[in-house]
Motif scaffolding. Structure first.
Motif, mmCIF file in Angstrom:
data_model
loop_
_atom_site.group_PDB
_atom_site.id
_atom_site.type_symbol
_atom_site.label_atom_id
_atom_site.label_comp_id
_atom_site.label_asym_id
_atom_site.label_seq_id
_atom_site.Cartn_x
_atom_site.Cartn_y
_atom_site.Cartn_z
ATOM 1 N N HIS A 153 0.727 -1.345 -0.043
ATOM 2 C CA HIS A 153 0.011 0.106 -0.092
ATOM 3 C C HIS A 153 0.778 1.505 -0.105
ATOM 4 O O HIS A 153 0.374 2.372 0.317
ATOM 5 N N LYS A 154 2.044 1.171 -0.128
ATOM 6 C CA LYS A 154 3.042 2.296 -0.086
ATOM 7 C C LYS A 154 3.202 2.958 1.283
ATOM 8 O O LYS A 154 3.505 4.048 1.272
ATOM 9 N N ALA A 155 2.453 2.292 2.225
ATOM 10 C CA ALA A 155 2.307 3.128 3.625
ATOM 11 C C ALA A 155 3.709 2.854 4.107
ATOM 12 O O ALA A 155 3.997 3.574 5.064
ATOM 13 N N VAL A 156 4.462 1.837 3.885
ATOM 14 C CA VAL A 156 5.994 1.702 4.312
ATOM 15 C C VAL A 156 6.746 1.485 3.310
ATOM 16 O O VAL A 156 6.545 0.839 2.166
ATOM 17 N N HIS A 157 7.582 2.594 3.112
ATOM 18 C CA HIS A 157 8.666 2.879 2.047
ATOM 19 C C HIS A 157 10.110 2.925 2.312
ATOM 20 O O HIS A 157 11.001 2.814 1.510
ATOM 21 N N THR A 208 12.785 -7.315 10.107
ATOM 22 C CA THR A 208 13.616 -8.131 9.361
ATOM 23 C C THR A 208 12.959 -8.537 8.014
ATOM 24 O O THR A 208 13.502 -8.293 7.129
ATOM 25 N N ALA A 209 11.383 -8.499 7.979
ATOM 26 C CA ALA A 209 10.849 -8.656 6.848
ATOM 27 C C ALA A 209 11.015 -7.546 5.745
ATOM 28 O O ALA A 209 11.258 -7.774 4.567
ATOM 29 N N ALA A 210 11.015 -6.308 6.167
ATOM 30 C CA ALA A 210 10.955 -5.182 5.395
ATOM 31 C C ALA A 210 12.393 -4.985 4.859
ATOM 32 O O ALA A 210 12.399 -4.571 3.736
ATOM 33 N N VAL A 211 13.433 -5.534 5.685
ATOM 34 C CA VAL A 211 14.875 -5.527 5.207
ATOM 35 C C VAL A 211 14.727 -6.054 3.836
ATOM 36 O O VAL A 211 15.269 -5.912 2.672
ATOM 37 N N LEU A 221 12.037 -7.081 1.965
ATOM 38 C CA LEU A 221 10.938 -6.475 0.932
ATOM 39 C C LEU A 221 11.395 -5.274 0.206
ATOM 40 O O LEU A 221 11.200 -5.028 -0.825
ATOM 41 N N LEU A 222 12.317 -4.374 1.058
ATOM 42 C CA LEU A 222 12.461 -3.147 0.487
ATOM 43 C C LEU A 222 13.946 -2.753 0.151
ATOM 44 O O LEU A 222 14.527 -1.786 -0.102
ATOM 45 N N SER A 223 14.587 -4.074 0.518
ATOM 46 C CA SER A 223 16.399 -3.965 0.362
ATOM 47 C C SER A 223 16.653 -2.776 1.014
ATOM 48 O O SER A 223 17.723 -1.948 0.552
ATOM 49 N N LEU A 224 16.289 -2.679 2.423
ATOM 50 C CA LEU A 224 16.671 -1.721 3.139
ATOM 51 C C LEU A 224 18.113 -2.103 3.804
ATOM 52 O O LEU A 224 18.374 -3.410 3.713
ATOM 53 N N ASP A 225 18.764 -1.296 4.245
ATOM 54 C CA ASP A 225 20.212 -1.651 4.839
ATOM 55 C C ASP A 225 19.760 -2.185 6.459
ATOM 56 O O ASP A 225 19.192 -1.732 7.049
#
Lengths: 224, 279
Positions: free
Chosen positions: A31-35, A153-156, A158-162
């Motif tokens: 939903h682009k609520a977390v980016h 951890t999941a967001a790392v 899904l978003l290729s976060l550092d």
């Protein structure tokens, strides 16, 4: 108590199946609520103070010796979204398998027999903590930390976060995680005299709604 | 003593937990009561007690049900007020309660919370519907609202709750709500929400995601005792969204909705209600 037992229970490598779940962050990202890191931190903060508090209360009450079957009913009443009830029970079943092997106890065996499809995961976590000689506050800490560690951890992924940014936000949420764990323990202590209605029931409308939307997706990376 | 009267005796902690703050010396304390009974033919209203800001009016109805409208007689709830609505449908009674206008929580003479307790009780084969206009949390207000619902096993029940966070272009006040529903003595639904400063994370992507209207519709009906798949309404993004799904502890469906505006919220809940009534 064994402090090492708490580290083991809270370790992401403890084979309890949590890595397959995003805690709602996969839906929030869609939903682009977390980016980015900031929106992920806001997500984790909201989750910590709602479902995190509720899960920590259930875990603390189970660790304090409250009847796990009554707690399981209380967990159902606090989980109106069927998709989240199913996830909680699936995770509870997986946690039970790991806990019976690592911290065997009669209470875990009894619950496994009474709830063959799985009890709500925080209750199994609380019983495992009790079997390991840990205190209710330890169970609450493990539940609260896991509640935000999973989505971070999941967001790392899904978003290729550092991953360093994700660790940083978990560290910044540390004091609030401690507060939530303490509030959960205080409520669990009250519940022993006042009954189950004293346990936290903090909830979030968006997590309930997006969990059902996510469950209806045909393609997804995480189970929830 | 009827089963409804026995059920009224159960008490639960107020929203927010912990000891309740004492009422402000200037705050209003009021308890209004609506009790409906069935006389073997129709529903009667043996008790209709207006108090404080709650003026109760018997309304015209078709059929055997009783209808009561609550008309605001003064501005409330303000900080420091302690208000209670005690609404009961005894065995076989059918009662619908509405409010004439939105309930507006405003800042009072004190920053202390206003306490607003709504107790809803339905006896065996009773049918109780609580369909108020929205609750508006105005800037600077501080309200703790608690719904305590006790239902007999054969009771039918409908509750619609709509919360609007702030009037047009203002930040909301602090609104803490709890809904606790027991059916046949067992917990059916227990939810606690907390919106507005200083609550952490309330407006973030895990809780409201910028939406300013949030609501629920609870339908309990023994005739619903069939497994149902969740129904998704709206997209759950900027235009709002809702889900209607069965609860675990009984023949009950709960719709949860978020929306940018009160009208969008009402549309979602009306749509959910129509789905719930489709057997």
């Amino acid at each position: 108590m064994s402090r090492a037992a708490l580290l083991l229970l809270a370790d992401g490598r403890f084979p309890a199946g949590g890595h397959a779940h995003s805690g709602g962050v996969e839906a929030a990202i869609a939903h682009k609520a977390v980016h980015d890191t900031d929106s992920l931190e806001a997500f984790c903060r909201g989750r910590l103070h709602t479902t995190g508090l509720t899960a920590a209360g259930l875990a603390a009450a189970a660790a304090a010796g409250y009847d796990p079957l009554l707690l399981d009913d209380a967990a159902d009443a606090r989980t109106p979204a069927p998709a989240l009830r199913a996830v909680a029970r699936r995770l509870g079943r997986q946690m039970m398998r790991a806990a019976r092997a690592t911290f065997p106890s009669a209470a875990l065996e009894d619950l496994a027999v009474a709830r063959p499809q799985g009890a709500h995961q925080p209750i199994v976590l609380g019983l495992a903590a009790r079997a390991a000689g840990l205190a209710p506050v330890d169970a609450a800490h493990a539940a609260a930390y896991e509640n935000i560690g999973g989505p971070a951890t999941a967001a790392v992924r899904l978003l290729s976060l550092d991953p360093l940014d994700a660790s940083g936000l978990l560290a910044r949420l540390g004091p609030e995680t401690d507060d939530v764990a303490q509030a959960a323990v205080d409520a669990a202590t009250r519940a022993l005299t006042e009954g189950l209605d004293a346990l936290p029931s903090a909830s979030s409308p968006l997590l309930d709604i997006t969990a059902e939307q996510h469950a209806a997706w045909t393609v997804r990376l995480f189970a929830s | 003593m009827s089963s409804a009267a026995r059920l009224v005796a159960g008490r639960v902690p107020a929203a927010g937990g912990g000891p309740e703050p004492a009422g402000h010396p200037h705050g209003v304390r009021a308890t209004a009561r609506i009790h409906a009974a069935h006389n073997g033919r129709v529903t009667t209203l043996p008790q209709l007690r207006s108090d404080g800001p709650f003026h109760l009016r018997r309304m015209r109805t078709d059929g055997n049900a009783a209808r009561v409208g609550i008309i605001g007689a003064m501005s409330a709830p303000l900080g420091g007020d302690r208000l209670t609505l005690d609404i009961a449908a005894e065995d076989r009674a059918e009662l619908e309660v509405t409010t004439a206008a939105a309930t507006l929580a405003l800042r009072g003479p004190t920053t202390e919370a206003a306490i607003y307790d709504v107790r809803l009780t339905a006896g065996e084969h009773a049918h109780l519907r609580w369909l108020p206009q929205p609750l508006i949390s105005a800037a600077g207000s501080n309200l703790r609202q608690t719904y305590t619902v006790e239902l007999a096993a054969t009771a039918r029940f409908v509750l619609r709750e709509e919360q609007l966070l702030g009037r047009a272009d203002e930040e909301p006040g602090h609104l803490v709500s709890r809904i606790l529903v027991h059916r046949a003595g067992r917990p059916l639904l227990d939810q606690h929400t907390a919106y507005g400063a200083p609550e952490p994370g309330w407006d973030g992507p895990a809780v409201l995601g910028g939406h300013r209207a949030v609501g629920q519709l609870l339908v309990v009906d023994p005739r619903l005792d069939v497994p149902r798949d969740p129904v998704l309404l709206g997209e759950g993004t900027k235009d709002g969204g809702a889900v209607l799904a069965p609860l675990e502890g009984g023949p009950a469906l709960l719709a949860t909705a978020v929306a940018p505006t009160s009208s969008a919220l009402r549309e979602l809940l009306d749509e959910a209600h129509a789905h719930a009534l489709t057997h």
